[in-house]
Design an enzyme around this catalytic site. Structure first.
Site, mmCIF file in Angstrom:
data_model
loop_
_atom_site.group_PDB
_atom_site.id
_atom_site.type_symbol
_atom_site.label_atom_id
_atom_site.label_comp_id
_atom_site.label_asym_id
_atom_site.label_seq_id
_atom_site.Cartn_x
_atom_site.Cartn_y
_atom_site.Cartn_z
ATOM 1 N N TYR A 110 0.850 -1.180 0.000
ATOM 2 C CA TYR A 110 0.000 0.000 0.000
ATOM 3 C C TYR A 110 0.893 1.240 0.000
ATOM 4 O O TYR A 110 1.860 1.321 0.741
ATOM 5 C CB TYR A 110 -0.899 0.039 1.242
ATOM 6 C CG TYR A 110 -1.655 1.349 1.318
ATOM 7 C CD1 TYR A 110 -2.838 1.505 0.615
ATOM 8 C CD2 TYR A 110 -1.149 2.428 2.012
ATOM 9 C CE1 TYR A 110 -3.511 2.707 0.634
ATOM 10 C CE2 TYR A 110 -1.815 3.627 2.036
ATOM 11 C CZ TYR A 110 -2.997 3.779 1.350
ATOM 12 O OH TYR A 110 -3.645 4.979 1.354
ATOM 13 N N TRP A 112 1.865 5.346 -2.099
ATOM 14 C CA TRP A 112 1.823 6.210 -3.270
ATOM 15 C C TRP A 112 2.794 5.745 -4.343
ATOM 16 O O TRP A 112 2.572 6.000 -5.520
ATOM 17 C CB TRP A 112 2.145 7.639 -2.851
ATOM 18 C CG TRP A 112 1.007 8.330 -2.182
ATOM 19 C CD1 TRP A 112 0.387 7.946 -1.026
ATOM 20 C CD2 TRP A 112 0.346 9.507 -2.617
ATOM 21 N NE1 TRP A 112 -0.618 8.829 -0.715
ATOM 22 C CE2 TRP A 112 -0.666 9.802 -1.672
ATOM 23 C CE3 TRP A 112 0.510 10.356 -3.700
ATOM 24 C CZ2 TRP A 112 -1.504 10.904 -1.790
ATOM 25 C CZ3 TRP A 112 -0.318 11.463 -3.802
ATOM 26 C CH2 TRP A 112 -1.316 11.722 -2.864
#
Length: 769
Positions: A110, A112
């Site tokens: 998980y 960016w």
């Protein structure tokens, strides 16, 4: 030497990398960006950081057989060749899937990751694991998990959270009042997932400041709107937004100003919710006088705001942050209800939306067009957990997680594979995570830098930064598609995630499935051409790939008229029903009620948080800690860059505190303090600031986790990571989102010698196995 400008993009903006003699020496903003941010200034520092991982490494204890139960984070790493690293990784994947099944592999990642849509680490990793038989994955996200799960039940879609939201031009042209729960923080507009050609958020706030629009900032922090916006500040106790919304609703209904026609034709459950608001259901009328001691806002102020909302075209917004708390579903549900009561849903510029001020691009005028993007494919296992339940899963194999009407059985995870993202930034209660982390047999990580994730891994594979490969940057919240051109050679022996995963897939016998026999250049052309085909079908002419790559960007057209969320539904609810069981706004959800969750009943309610200033625990820990997105980096990215480092106080992450609370503890700006509760402790640098509600302190997230005793749960974080303090529990059994904003602490001056911050330098490297 000649300085070359090479076009590139990032989550913190598009820019030209200035390169001399194979090094990035500076940056300049993309020429089309009228509102560039400051974060791009850290780019040279992160590319050439001393914390870069120069080659593959393996934890020495892992090589010696210390697997499950090992003290990760406190051992040296042994350098290995790429051939050995690929063999070890592929061998572990194969061993675990043969002995325990693919469900025993957790493909976390998980985060960016990269703004590039091809070299997106999480997608590359999960695509490879899917080709190899699958893995246990995650659903929702840390940003707005509770709301993301709730909204489809209430309005049939997540568009009101993920976008598109009502365009800013519609708000500026039609709304007279904008009521902002959680404010409109300017700093969050510095970043956008996938990148942005222009910092539009700053533009819209500037236009709002010059317009007649009145903005009300409901937040414990005055700076959650910029000073020049001239917003009215209503300081509210953290975690009490739902109580304030109920009181506003009560005042509107008591005055007979609710939009009865809209409630009757476009909503279900109003009479039942009305009975709760007015006290007919439980004997407690949710009046402004009832809410005042809960929220800290005067009853007269509440009543006056309610009257203005009933009389003026009003946009009601809620930041993503206010649902990251105990029972975080409730303020989002009540936001929708309040917008229904005022009748603004579906009208130009009014109603409700989430995320303005949470990220750049929310409310940007943009056609609903796809962008170039790699697919991870289908996961053959079909297994997943809610994103924030990692520690629960690792602690309790075979246990049950209740989530959104499901009963999920936690798998027995033997292998954690992470690329792109950092749980030692995102996750709560890091000391608990550390203890659970030790249960895995093997942890594999792709990282450019020696972050806490890499330091707590077994096999560490050095990944390139975006400046060391070619890619395409794009976002659904921005009209620009950017060429991200390779600026410098790979540093050390780093490889891009695609190359790493392709070699592992080859060792597992699935290379052709993973690569589809395309290299980087072929994939970029293919992804661009796929998106361009859909643009052409929509009647939009764009350059071919070669022209795009030469030009460096494509700017897609803006829509001819502003987008208004739920406009078609408002105009004709029978012809354009919502995707809910009733086709209407569900102020009462029989589906949710049928789940039988006492922590998330069938309509929005006020429930006291476990940790807030009104809790008994506040006698021991009298300060409410808010942890927020930093202004100087993106989450933990760029922490070693000059912009972030310049904000530190004595090398520690700043903690904001009001004058009253600072004086009570004898503290002044520049002091170093220990911030603590029963879960952990960290050091922080004091910044005394006006505009903070008494009893509240605030720290940015993202300071790299740096325990005084590496690998030891409970050790003091000397750098200032607030997630050693936050509680790891789900918002409710419905959403299972994180509750980081429900956190009580105390602080005290640090009087001992200051321990050094070591996390921006490599860990111990050893040659002996």
């Amino acid at each position: 030497m000649t300085v070359t400008a090479i076009p590139h993009s990032s989550h913190w903006g598009a820019f030209d990398a200035l390169v001399e003699d194979g090094r990035v020496i500076g940056v300049r903003p993309f020429a089309g960006d009228r509102f560039p941010g400051t974060l791009i200034e850290s780019v040279p520092d992160i590319v050439h950081s001393p914390a870069r991982i120069d080659r593959p490494y393996v934890r020495r204890g892992w090589l010696r057989g210390a697997r499950s139960g090992a003290r990760r984070g406190g051992e040296g790493f042994v350098p290995v060749s790429w051939d050995e690293a690929i063999r070890l990784v592929a061998g572990e994947i194969d061993r675990v899937r043969r002995e325990h099944g693919n469900a025993a592999i957790f493909g976390g990642s998980y985060g960016w990751s990269s703004a590039g849509r091809f070299h997106h680490a999480r997608t590359q990793l999960q695509r490879m694991l899917n080709a190899a038989g699958g893995f246990t994955g995650q659903v929702t996200n840390y940003s707005y998990a509770a709301g993301m799960t709730l909204m489809p039940h209430i309005v049939g879609t997540n568009d009101c959270i993920q976008g598109p939201a009502t365009d800013w031009p519609a708000i500026l042209a039609n709304a007279k009042l904008m009521v902002c729960f959680g404010g409109l923080p300017l700093k969050n507009g510095e970043v956008c997932a996938g990148g942005a050609g222009e910092g539009q958020y700053r533009r819209w706030l500037r236009e709002a400041a010059a317009s007649p629009l009145r903005v009300v900032n409901i937040s414990p922090l005055r700076e959650d709107t910029p000073e020049w916006l001239r917003a009215e500040w209503l300081p509210i106790r953290p975690g009490t937004d739902t109580a304030l919304m109920l009181a506003l609703a009560h005042a509107i209904v008591a005055a007979g100003k609710e939009d009865r026609a809209f409630l009757a034709t476009h909503c279900v459950g109003w009479e039942r919710l009305r009975a709760y608001i007015m006290g007919e259901a439980d004997g407690v009328a949710k009046t402004p006088e009832w809410a005042a001691p809960i929220t800290g806002i005067d009853a007269g102020t509440i009543r006056a705001l309610a009257a203005e909302m009933a009389a003026s075209p009003t946009m009601i917004t809620a930041a993503w942050s206010i649902q990251r708390q105990d029972r975080g579903e409730q303020p989002y549900w009540m936001t929708v209800a309040l917008a229904a009561i005022t009748g603004g849903i579906g009208r130009p510029g009014t109603g409700f939306a989430f995320g303005y001020g949470s990220i750049n691009g929310v409310g940007n005028p943009r056609l609903d067009l796809p962008v170039p993007q790699l697919s991870a494919g289908r996961n053959p296992t079909g297994l997943w957990i809610p994103v924030a339940r990692i520690t629960d899963m690792l602690e309790n194999p075979g246990g049950v997680c209740e989530y959104n009407g499901r009963r999920i059985v936690y798998p027995d995870i033997r292998l954690i594979y992470w690329a792109g993202g950092n749980p030692f930034h995102h996750h709560q209660d890091l000391n608990r995570l550390l203890r659970a982390w030790a249960r895995a047999e093997t942890i594999i990580v792709h990282e450019p830098w020696w972050t806490a994730l890499a330091r707590h891994a077994d096999i560490v594979l050095p990944a390139t930064t975006t400046l060391e490969r070619n890619d395409i940057g794009a976002s659904s919240r921005d009209r620009h598609v950017m060429a991200m051109k390779k600026a410098v050679p790979a540093q050390g022996l780093a490889r891009d995630d695609f190359t790493i995963c392709a070699d592992i897939a080859d060792a597992l016998g699935v290379r052709a499935v993973f690569t589809e026999q395309r290299d980087e250049a072929a994939w970029l052309r293919h992804l661009y051409d796929e998106a361009r085909t859909t643009w052409t079908r929509a009647g939009i002419e764009t350059p071919d790939f070669d022209e795009f790559w030469e030009q460096g960007f494509v700017e897609l057209p803006a829509p001819e008229r502003p987008f208004v969320l739920f406009e078609d539904f408002r105009n004709d609810p029978r012809k354009n029903p919502l995707h809910t069981p009733s086709g209407k706004v569900e102020l009462v959800s029989e589906t949710i009620g049928g789940f039988g969750y006492d922590d998330c009943p069938a309509h929005p309610v006020w429930m006291e948080p476990k940790e807030w200033l009104g809790a008994p625990l506040a006698r021991r820990f009298p300060l409410h800690l808010l942890s927020f997105q930093p202004a100087t980096r993106l989450h933990g990215q760029l922490d070693q860059g000059r912009v972030s480092l310049s904000s530190k106080v004595a090398g520690r992450e700043p903690i904001l505190i009001g004058p009253q609370d600072a004086a009570a503890r004898g503290l002044a700006t520049g002091d170093v303090v220990r911030v603590f509760n029963d879960r952990g402790a960290c050091l922080a640098g004091v910044v005394v600031r006006e505009g903070i509600l008494p009893g509240v302190v605030a720290m940015a997230t993202g300071a790299w986790f740096d325990p005084l005793v590496p690998g030891q749960p409970g050790a003091l974080c000397v750098h200032g990571n607030p997630n050693v303090l936050t509680r790891d529990e789900g918002t409710s059994r419905l959403g299972q989102g994180p509750v980081a904003q429900s956190c009580l602490v105390e602080i005290e001056r640090w009087t001992g010698d200051l321990p050094p911050v070591r996390v921006h330098a490599p860990p111990s490297i050893v040659e002996a196995r």
